[in-house]
Design a protein around this motif. Structure first.
Motif, PDB file in Angstrom:
ATOM      1  N   VAL A 262       0.838  -1.205   0.000  1.00 24.29           N
ATOM      2  CA  VAL A 262       0.000   0.000   0.000  1.00 24.29           C
ATOM      3  C   VAL A 262       0.869   1.249   0.000  1.00 24.29           C
ATOM      4  CG1 VAL A 262      -1.650   1.319   1.384  1.00 24.29           C
ATOM      5  CG2 VAL A 262      -2.014  -1.116   1.010  1.00 24.29           C
ATOM      6  N   TRP A 263       1.934   1.235   0.808  1.00 20.70           N
ATOM      7  CA  TRP A 263       2.846   2.369   0.871  1.00 20.70           C
ATOM      8  C   TRP A 263       3.509   2.615  -0.485  1.00 20.70           C
ATOM      9  CZ3 TRP A 263       7.745   2.525   4.469  1.00 20.70           C
ATOM     10  CH2 TRP A 263       8.269   3.800   4.460  1.00 20.70           C
ATOM     11  N   ASP A 264       3.977   1.555  -1.131  1.00 19.63           N
ATOM     12  CA  ASP A 264       4.565   1.692  -2.460  1.00 19.63           C
ATOM     13  C   ASP A 264       3.538   2.198  -3.464  1.00 19.63           C
ATOM     14  OD1 ASP A 264       7.115   0.966  -1.770  1.00 19.63           O
ATOM     15  OD2 ASP A 264       6.880  -1.132  -2.354  1.00 19.63           O
ATOM     16  N   GLY A 265       2.314   1.719  -3.350  1.00 21.32           N
ATOM     17  CA  GLY A 265       1.262   2.187  -4.261  1.00 21.32           C
ATOM     18  C   GLY A 265       0.966   3.667  -4.086  1.00 21.32           C
ATOM     19  N   LEU A 266       0.920   4.119  -2.832  1.00 22.81           N
ATOM     20  CA  LEU A 266       0.685   5.543  -2.589  1.00 22.81           C
ATOM     21  C   LEU A 266       1.834   6.404  -3.095  1.00 22.81           C
ATOM     22  CD1 LEU A 266      -0.904   5.462   0.979  1.00 22.81           C
ATOM     23  CD2 LEU A 266      -2.038   5.997  -1.179  1.00 22.81           C
ATOM     24  N   LEU A 267       3.056   5.962  -2.885  1.00 22.20           N
ATOM     25  CA  LEU A 267       4.205   6.706  -3.410  1.00 22.20           C
ATOM     26  C   LEU A 267       4.171   6.763  -4.933  1.00 22.20           C
ATOM     27  CD1 LEU A 267       7.165   5.491  -1.152  1.00 22.20           C
ATOM     28  CD2 LEU A 267       6.069   7.734  -1.157  1.00 22.20           C
TER      29      LEU A 267
ATOM     30  N   LEU B  66       7.129  -0.243  -6.504  1.00 26.65           N
ATOM     31  CA  LEU B  66       7.866  -1.239  -5.721  1.00 26.65           C
ATOM     32  C   LEU B  66       9.255  -0.748  -5.325  1.00 26.65           C
ATOM     33  CD1 LEU B  66       6.848  -4.596  -7.378  1.00 26.65           C
ATOM     34  CD2 LEU B  66       6.007  -3.601  -5.276  1.00 26.65           C
ATOM     35  N   VAL B  67       9.267   0.336  -4.573  1.00 25.75           N
ATOM     36  CA  VAL B  67      10.511   0.871  -4.033  1.00 25.75           C
ATOM     37  C   VAL B  67      11.135  -0.117  -3.057  1.00 25.75           C
ATOM     38  CG1 VAL B  67      11.484   2.745  -2.650  1.00 25.75           C
ATOM     39  CG2 VAL B  67       9.686   3.220  -4.301  1.00 25.75           C
ATOM     40  N   HIS B  68      10.312  -0.804  -2.313  1.00 19.19           N
ATOM     41  CA  HIS B  68      10.770  -1.737  -1.285  1.00 19.19           C
ATOM     42  C   HIS B  68      10.826  -3.166  -1.819  1.00 19.19           C
ATOM     43  CE1 HIS B  68       8.859   1.674   0.832  1.00 19.19           C
ATOM     44  NE2 HIS B  68       9.963   1.607   1.543  1.00 19.19           N
TER      45      HIS B  68
END
Length: 66
Positions: A21-26, A35-37
């Motif tokens: 979710v965090w990658d999607g928001l970024l 997919l930064v992480h």
């Protein structure tokens, strides 16, 4: 032991969902590529996959079946 393992599996899946979710928001805010992480997600996935096989076939009630 099984309750602790189930809790660990649930926490791992929750962490993967939060990271996705965090990658999607970024990505939606155009702050970073998708997919930064990626490495962290792959590590968490592998740990989760390994926990699937930790207690597999550990039924100690086989002696009463004979």
């Amino acid at each position: 032991m099984m309750d602790k393992l189930d809790l660990l599996r649930t926490l791992i899946v929750a962490l993967m969902i939060v990271l996705l979710v965090w990658d999607g928001l970024l990505w939606l805010m155009r702050q970073a590529p998708l997919l930064v992480h990626r490495e962290l997600l792959m590590t968490v996935f592998l740990v989760w996959f390994i926990t699937l096989f930790v207690n597999q076939n550990r039924d100690d009630d086989w002696a009463g079946q004979f």
